[in-house]
Design a protein around this motif. Structure first.
Motif, PDB file in Angstrom:
ATOM      1  N   ARG A  62       0.832  -1.218   0.000  1.00  0.00           N
ATOM      2  CA  ARG A  62       0.000   0.000   0.000  1.00  0.00           C
ATOM      3  C   ARG A  62       0.864   1.264   0.000  1.00  0.00           C
ATOM      4  NH1 ARG A  62      -3.454  -3.530   2.033  1.00  0.00           N
ATOM      5  NH2 ARG A  62      -5.670  -3.365   1.610  1.00  0.00           N
ATOM      6  N   LYS A  63       1.924   1.236   0.771  1.00  0.00           N
ATOM      7  CA  LYS A  63       2.836   2.386   0.833  1.00  0.00           C
ATOM      8  C   LYS A  63       3.492   2.609  -0.530  1.00  0.00           C
ATOM      9  CE  LYS A  63       5.308   5.551   2.970  1.00  0.00           C
ATOM     10  NZ  LYS A  63       4.827   6.893   2.722  1.00  0.00           N
ATOM     11  N   VAL A  64       3.891   1.528  -1.184  1.00  0.00           N
ATOM     12  CA  VAL A  64       4.491   1.639  -2.516  1.00  0.00           C
ATOM     13  C   VAL A  64       3.482   2.221  -3.499  1.00  0.00           C
ATOM     14  CG1 VAL A  64       5.319   0.284  -4.493  1.00  0.00           C
ATOM     15  CG2 VAL A  64       6.263  -0.127  -2.214  1.00  0.00           C
ATOM     16  N   LYS A  65       2.236   1.761  -3.428  1.00  0.00           N
ATOM     17  CA  LYS A  65       1.198   2.288  -4.322  1.00  0.00           C
ATOM     18  C   LYS A  65       1.025   3.789  -4.108  1.00  0.00           C
ATOM     19  CE  LYS A  65      -3.667   1.934  -5.598  1.00  0.00           C
ATOM     20  NZ  LYS A  65      -4.924   1.186  -5.469  1.00  0.00           N
ATOM     21  N   GLU A  66       0.892   4.202  -2.857  1.00  0.00           N
ATOM     22  CA  GLU A  66       0.730   5.627  -2.552  1.00  0.00           C
ATOM     23  C   GLU A  66       1.934   6.433  -3.039  1.00  0.00           C
ATOM     24  OE1 GLU A  66       0.168   5.873   1.680  1.00  0.00           O
ATOM     25  OE2 GLU A  66      -1.665   4.661   1.607  1.00  0.00           O
ATOM     26  N   ASP A  67       3.132   5.956  -2.710  1.00  0.00           N
ATOM     27  CA  ASP A  67       4.349   6.671  -3.100  1.00  0.00           C
ATOM     28  C   ASP A  67       4.492   6.750  -4.613  1.00  0.00           C
ATOM     29  OD1 ASP A  67       4.953   7.016  -0.445  1.00  0.00           O
ATOM     30  OD2 ASP A  67       6.559   5.511  -0.392  1.00  0.00           O
ATOM     31  N   LEU A  68       4.169   5.673  -5.285  1.00  0.00           N
ATOM     32  CA  LEU A  68       4.312   5.638  -6.740  1.00  0.00           C
ATOM     33  C   LEU A  68       3.358   6.618  -7.415  1.00  0.00           C
ATOM     34  CD1 LEU A  68       5.871   4.358  -8.983  1.00  0.00           C
ATOM     35  CD2 LEU A  68       4.335   2.413  -8.910  1.00  0.00           C
ATOM     36  N   LEU A  69       2.110   6.649  -6.961  1.00  0.00           N
ATOM     37  CA  LEU A  69       1.150   7.598  -7.531  1.00  0.00           C
ATOM     38  C   LEU A  69       1.551   9.040  -7.222  1.00  0.00           C
ATOM     39  CD1 LEU A  69      -2.163   5.674  -6.786  1.00  0.00           C
ATOM     40  CD2 LEU A  69      -1.075   6.017  -9.019  1.00  0.00           C
ATOM     41  N   THR A  96      11.438   4.089  -6.484  1.00  0.00           N
ATOM     42  CA  THR A  96      10.439   4.377  -5.460  1.00  0.00           C
ATOM     43  C   THR A  96      10.839   3.621  -4.190  1.00  0.00           C
ATOM     44  OG1 THR A  96       8.695   4.678  -7.097  1.00  0.00           O
ATOM     45  CG2 THR A  96       7.987   4.143  -4.865  1.00  0.00           C
ATOM     46  N   PRO A  97      10.777   4.274  -3.037  1.00  0.00           N
ATOM     47  CA  PRO A  97      11.149   3.576  -1.794  1.00  0.00           C
ATOM     48  C   PRO A  97      10.381   2.267  -1.622  1.00  0.00           C
ATOM     49  CG  PRO A  97      10.845   5.908  -1.375  1.00  0.00           C
ATOM     50  CD  PRO A  97      10.400   5.669  -2.794  1.00  0.00           C
ATOM     51  N   ASN A  98      11.067   1.242  -1.168  1.00  0.00           N
ATOM     52  CA  ASN A  98      10.541  -0.100  -0.887  1.00  0.00           C
ATOM     53  C   ASN A  98      10.265  -0.938  -2.133  1.00  0.00           C
ATOM     54  OD1 ASN A  98      10.528   0.244   2.014  1.00  0.00           O
ATOM     55  ND2 ASN A  98       8.806   1.636   1.670  1.00  0.00           N
ATOM     56  N   VAL A  99      10.627  -0.442  -3.314  1.00  0.00           N
ATOM     57  CA  VAL A  99      10.549  -1.245  -4.534  1.00  0.00           C
ATOM     58  C   VAL A  99      11.907  -1.907  -4.721  1.00  0.00           C
ATOM     59  CG1 VAL A  99      10.364  -1.171  -7.060  1.00  0.00           C
ATOM     60  CG2 VAL A  99       8.785   0.158  -5.653  1.00  0.00           C
ATOM     61  N   THR A 100      11.889  -3.234  -4.890  1.00  0.00           N
ATOM     62  CA  THR A 100      13.161  -3.944  -5.056  1.00  0.00           C
ATOM     63  C   THR A 100      13.479  -4.232  -6.515  1.00  0.00           C
ATOM     64  OG1 THR A 100      12.103  -6.086  -4.717  1.00  0.00           O
ATOM     65  CG2 THR A 100      13.001  -4.989  -2.771  1.00  0.00           C
ATOM     66  N   GLY A 101      12.492  -4.101  -7.397  1.00  0.00           N
ATOM     67  CA  GLY A 101      12.764  -4.296  -8.814  1.00  0.00           C
ATOM     68  C   GLY A 101      11.532  -4.709  -9.584  1.00  0.00           C
ATOM     69  N   PHE A 102      11.728  -4.886 -10.872  1.00  0.00           N
ATOM     70  CA  PHE A 102      10.673  -5.358 -11.765  1.00  0.00           C
ATOM     71  C   PHE A 102      10.795  -6.862 -11.934  1.00  0.00           C
ATOM     72  CE2 PHE A 102      10.643  -0.949 -13.158  1.00  0.00           C
ATOM     73  CZ  PHE A 102       9.327  -0.729 -13.507  1.00  0.00           C
ATOM     74  N   VAL A 103       9.673  -7.544 -11.989  1.00  0.00           N
ATOM     75  CA  VAL A 103       9.671  -8.965 -12.328  1.00  0.00           C
ATOM     76  C   VAL A 103       9.787  -9.047 -13.848  1.00  0.00           C
ATOM     77  CG1 VAL A 103       8.295 -11.087 -12.342  1.00  0.00           C
ATOM     78  CG2 VAL A 103       8.285  -9.592 -10.331  1.00  0.00           C
ATOM     79  N   GLY A 104      10.635  -9.929 -14.331  1.00  0.00           N
ATOM     80  CA  GLY A 104      10.812 -10.073 -15.772  1.00  0.00           C
ATOM     81  C   GLY A 104      11.945  -9.242 -16.322  1.00  0.00           C
TER      82      GLY A 104
END
Length: 185
Positions: free
Chosen positions: A24-31, A90-98
């Protein structure tokens, strides 16, 4: 000669990995970051796949939202270098899958995969912003007949029947509304 049936890997739904519990925090931060860096036209939607579970808590039935994929968030975006950088940092994002590391771009989810996830969550998959009626010619945008144009021959709720011309024969094809688009004149 340009092939318009090629799949673009620059736009679509991508999966980002986060620390579990921070979705949820990642979603908020990303938006928030998309707005801050004027990337709202590149980072389109952010979803956390959840389902509602009925569980007993202290002898009472209670509905609880539970993550379907803990530690993962879905992002609909146009994959530009700038958008990739904003999401990836973005804080708390570790990377993209794929993504194969070394700053390589990830591949988006297949259309059917994201449709199944969003429909399962009760989310609107894609708004149909044109009139749908029997006789209207539309373009198929998803499935085995993607790229074909055909007239609508029957409408039954969210299901459509189109008559696709294959090998000189009229072949009825049943599709969902989200699998078609208007043919621009």
């Amino acid at each position: 000669m340009e092939d318009n049936n090629l799949v673009s890997f620059d736009q679509g739904w991508f999966v980002i990995q986060t620390y579990a519990g921070y979705e949820r925090k990642v979603k908020e931060d990303l938006l928030e970051r998309a707005e801050l860096y004027n990337m709202a036209d590149k980072i389109l939607r952010v979803e956390i796949p959840t389902e509602t579970i009925r569980t007993e808590v202290n002898g009472k039935m209670k509905e609880v939202e539970e993550n379907l994929f803990p530690g993962y968030v879905l992002v609909e975006m146009n994959m530009t270098d700038e958008a990739w950088f904003i999401v990836r940092n973005t804080p708390n994002v570790t990377g993209f899958v794929g993504s194969h590391g070394n700053r390589s771009k990830p591949t988006p989810l297949f259309e059917q995969e994201i449709q199944d996830i969003l429909v399962g969550m009760g989310k609107v998959v894609r708004e149909i912003d044109f009139d749908v009626f029997v006789g209207k010619r539309v373009r198929i945008v998803d499935g085995a007949f993607s790229g074909f144009e055909a007239p609508i021959t029957e409408i039954n709720g969210d299901k459509l029947t189109l008559t696709v011309d294959m090998f000189g024969r009229a072949t009825p094809v049943e599709l969902d509304m989200h699998q078609i688009e208007d043919i621009q004149a």
